[in-house]
Motif scaffolding. Structure first.
Motif: not given
Length: 101
Positions: A30-56
């Protein structure tokens, strides 16, 4: 009697220097699943932020500032702050305030 009680209570405790049990030091899947889920969420947030910054835009200065300049007519840049005069002191004729009861 108290010595026997302390010995019985001390048997259930383990100190960090003496690990016990077959599961000691093993991680849960369960610890491994939690760490992987947090990493995937972080990657998705960074990609979304980069898309929004490119629109500026590259700059926020307006292309046609004439409308803004017309609204600014009459204002002075770098005007100094005028001195604030002290309020007039109360005269001694004013009665002291009475507390509300």
């Amino acid at each position: 009697m108290t010595t026997l009680a302390w010995e019985l209570l001390a048997q259930g405790t383990s100190t960090p220097s003496s690990p016990q049990g077959p599961e000691f030091g093993k991680a849960s899947p369960l610890g491994l699943v939690l760490v992987v889920a947090l990493l995937v969420g972080t990657v998705l947030l960074i990609r979304s932020m980069n898309k929004q910054l490119r629109k500026l835009p590259d700059t926020f200065e307006p292309e046609h500032p004439e409308a803004d300049q017309a609204a600014d007519e009459g204002t002075e840049r770098g005007a100094s702050i005028t001195e604030v005069t002290e309020p007039e002191h109360k005269t001694e004729q004013d009665p002291p305030a009475k507390p509300a009861s």
